[in-house]
Write a protein that holds these residues in place. Structure first.
Motif, short mmCIF file in Angstrom:
data_model
loop_
_atom_site.label_atom_id
_atom_site.label_comp_id
_atom_site.label_asym_id
_atom_site.label_seq_id
_atom_site.Cartn_x
_atom_site.Cartn_y
_atom_site.Cartn_z
N ASN A 1 2.42 -36.41 -13.25
CA ASN A 1 1.11 -36.06 -13.41
C ASN A 1 -0.02 -36.93 -13.28
O ASN A 1 0.08 -37.70 -14.33
CB ASN A 1 0.94 -34.93 -14.43
N ARG B 1 -11.18 -36.85 -2.82
CA ARG B 1 -11.40 -38.07 -3.68
C ARG B 1 -10.52 -39.25 -3.03
O ARG B 1 -10.91 -40.40 -3.06
CB ARG B 1 -10.67 -37.59 -5.23
N SER C 1 10.94 -30.54 -16.46
CA SER C 1 10.88 -31.86 -17.30
C SER C 1 11.80 -31.39 -18.47
O SER C 1 12.02 -32.55 -19.32
CB SER C 1 9.72 -32.48 -17.53
N SER D 1 -8.78 -32.84 -4.32
CA SER D 1 -8.09 -33.94 -4.49
C SER D 1 -8.02 -35.12 -3.17
O SER D 1 -8.08 -36.14 -3.45
CB SER D 1 -6.79 -33.72 -5.03
N HIS E 1 12.03 -35.01 -9.98
CA HIS E 1 10.96 -34.96 -11.20
C HIS E 1 9.59 -35.74 -10.76
O HIS E 1 10.06 -37.09 -10.74
CB HIS E 1 11.57 -35.30 -12.28
N1 3HC Z 1 -6.26 -36.40 -7.18
C1 3HC Z 1 -6.74 -37.78 -6.35
N2 3HC Z 1 -7.39 -38.59 -6.99
C2 3HC Z 1 -7.38 -38.60 -8.25
C3 3HC Z 1 -6.85 -37.55 -9.02
C4 3HC Z 1 -6.28 -36.67 -8.37
N3 3HC Z 1 -5.57 -35.54 -8.92
N4 3HC Z 1 -6.89 -38.09 -10.36
C5 3HC Z 1 -7.72 -38.98 -10.39
N5 3HC Z 1 -7.97 -39.44 -9.22
C6 3HC Z 1 -8.63 -40.93 -8.79
C7 3HC Z 1 -10.10 -40.68 -9.40
O1 3HC Z 1 -11.00 -40.10 -8.42
C8 3HC Z 1 -10.48 -42.27 -9.17
O2 3HC Z 1 -10.93 -42.64 -8.14
P1 3HC Z 1 -12.00 -43.96 -7.96
O3 3HC Z 1 -11.12 -44.97 -8.28
O4 3HC Z 1 -12.20 -44.13 -6.49
O5 3HC Z 1 -13.11 -43.37 -8.84
C9 3HC Z 1 -9.16 -42.97 -9.78
O6 3HC Z 1 -8.06 -41.71 -9.57
C10 3HC Z 1 -9.09 -43.18 -11.05
O7 3HC Z 1 -9.37 -42.26 -11.84
P2 3HC Z 1 -10.44 -42.31 -13.27
O8 3HC Z 1 -11.29 -43.49 -13.10
O9 3HC Z 1 -10.69 -40.88 -13.65
O10 3HC Z 1 -9.31 -42.65 -14.36
P3 3HC Z 1 -7.99 -43.75 -14.62
O11 3HC Z 1 -8.61 -44.83 -13.89
O12 3HC Z 1 -7.78 -43.55 -15.96
O13 3HC Z 1 -6.61 -43.13 -13.74
C11 3HC Z 1 -5.07 -41.86 -14.13
C12 3HC Z 1 -6.39 -41.80 -14.02
C13 3HC Z 1 -4.25 -42.41 -12.84
C14 3HC Z 1 -4.42 -40.46 -14.52
C15 3HC Z 1 -4.61 -42.96 -15.11
O14 3HC Z 1 -5.40 -42.52 -16.44
C16 3HC Z 1 -3.24 -42.89 -15.61
O15 3HC Z 1 -2.28 -43.24 -15.05
N6 3HC Z 1 -2.75 -42.13 -16.86
C17 3HC Z 1 -1.36 -41.70 -17.27
C18 3HC Z 1 -0.84 -40.56 -16.50
C19 3HC Z 1 0.76 -40.58 -16.89
O16 3HC Z 1 1.13 -41.21 -17.88
N7 3HC Z 1 1.04 -39.43 -16.31
C20 3HC Z 1 2.67 -39.17 -16.73
C21 3HC Z 1 2.28 -38.19 -17.51
S1 3HC Z 1 4.09 -37.63 -18.01
C22 3HC Z 1 4.54 -36.54 -16.76
O17 3HC Z 1 4.00 -36.14 -15.82
C23 3HC Z 1 6.02 -36.01 -16.87
C24 3HC Z 1 6.00 -34.29 -17.06
O18 3HC Z 1 7.14 -34.01 -17.06
C25 3HC Z 1 5.26 -33.96 -18.27
#
Ligand code: 3HC
Length: 260
Positions: A156, A59, A132, A56, A153
């Motif tokens: 992800n 990245r 959560s 991570s 909290h």
């Molecule tokens: N670490 C580092 N970088 C990461 C990463 C990680 N774990 N995951 C993704 N990235 C980076 C990628 O490398 C990418 O970088 P780039 O722009 O240089 O290529 C960038 O983030 C964007 O990733 P993707 O192009 O693969 O995909 P997205 O543009 O869709 O972004 C996301 C990914 C930020 C996860 C976005 O889809 C998002 O915000 N999704 C919704 C997440 C959400 O709602 N989370 C909350 C869930 S509820 C919760 O967690 C609560 C619990 O109680 C359950």
């Protein structure tokens, strides 16, 4: 007085649980200059956690230091230097300012953990849970430090999501609550305050929405693909509800839906 003078800052933290959330929290804390010990039950789990953190960081470094690869390498190295791992929580909490738990969503298991650590951690150490789906108050009741216990909290993926919900129970002292708010800011996150209520803010709104998407699909009113596309293009969500259910994990989602 400023919050910096009100509270001795949280500098040394112990994260219990090397899964996705615990690893993410440990990573962000280490990358913002905190000393972090990540704890889990077995060395092979911790090895996997460390590998996930390093991947991570790579990245992030690639994007943050796009035209300065040496600075990116230095950032990764510095972060990893702030991070150690252990399989014995009781032996590492003696010098920690904060114990943050991100283990299995089981009240009994959390009780046993905090009850033990309550005996080994110093007086000033604040305890927090990333749960959560369980009540922070109920978890805190296994300790004698309910005034130094709150919820933190995270979301992800932790390194990217900017929000932290900071949960104050009726027993959480103002000093503890302020320390948790300050710590969240020191991680580069935006804290919101919430009482100890099921789902807090985000899951209270997000989970019924995801369940409604399942019901809509079960009634045969739309395909999973169309529902996902609709919410992405029609509501500006980065992921549709089914994508997000898979991303959060169906097991975790079920825990929250069943929330006590
Ligand atoms: N670490 C580092 N970088 C990461 C990463 C990680 N774990 N995951 C993704 N990235 C980076 C990628 O490398 C990418 O970088 P780039 O722009 O240089 O290529 C960038 O983030 C964007 O990733 P993707 O192009 O693969 O995909 P997205 O543009 O869709 O972004 C996301 C990914 C930020 C996860 C976005 O889809 C998002 O915000 N999704 C919704 C997440 C959400 O709602 N989370 C909350 C869930 S509820 C919760 O967690 C609560 C619990 O109680 C359950």
């Amino acid at each position: 007085s400023s919050s910096a003078t009100r509270n001795a800052a949280i500098k040394h933290i112990t994260v219990i649980g090397g899964g996705l959330m615990g690893s993410g929290i440990a990573q962000v804390a280490a990358s913002t200059g905190h000393t972090v010990v990540l704890v889990d039950q077995a060395e092979d789990i911790l090895k996997k956690s460390a590998k996930g953190i390093e991947d991570s960081l790579k990245r992030i470094a690639k994007k943050k230091f796009a035209d300065k690869p040496e600075a990116g390498a230095a950032f990764i190295q510095k972060t990893m230097k702030n991070l150690t791992t252990s399989t014995d929580a009781a032996s590492v909490v003696h010098s920690t300012d904060l114990v943050l738990e991100a283990i299995v969503e089981n009240l009994q298991v959390k009780h046993e953990l905090f009850k033990t650590l309550d005996k080994f951690a110093p007086e000033h150490t604040v305890f927090a849970s990333n749960t959560s789906s369980l009540s922070i108050t109920e978890i805190a009741n296994s300790t004698t430090r309910q005034d130094r216990f709150g919820g933190l909290h995270f979301f992800n993926p932790v390194p990217l999501m900017k929000l932290v919900e900071v949960i104050q129970t009726p027993m959480t002292s103002q000093k503890t609550f302020d320390a948790l708010l300050d710590f969240s800011k020191a991680l580069g996150k935006y804290p919101v305050s919430c009482k100890d209520t099921p789902g807090f803010i985000v899951n209270r709104l997000l989970v019924p929405y995801m369940v409604e998407a399942i019901r809509l699909h079960e009634r045969g009113h739309g395909s999973k693909e169309d529902i996902d596309l609709a919410m992405k293009l029609g509501a500006g969500y980065p992921m549709g509800p089914f994508e997000l259910l898979d991303y959060v994990g169906l097991d975790t989602s079920k825990f929250i839906i069943d929330g006590k």
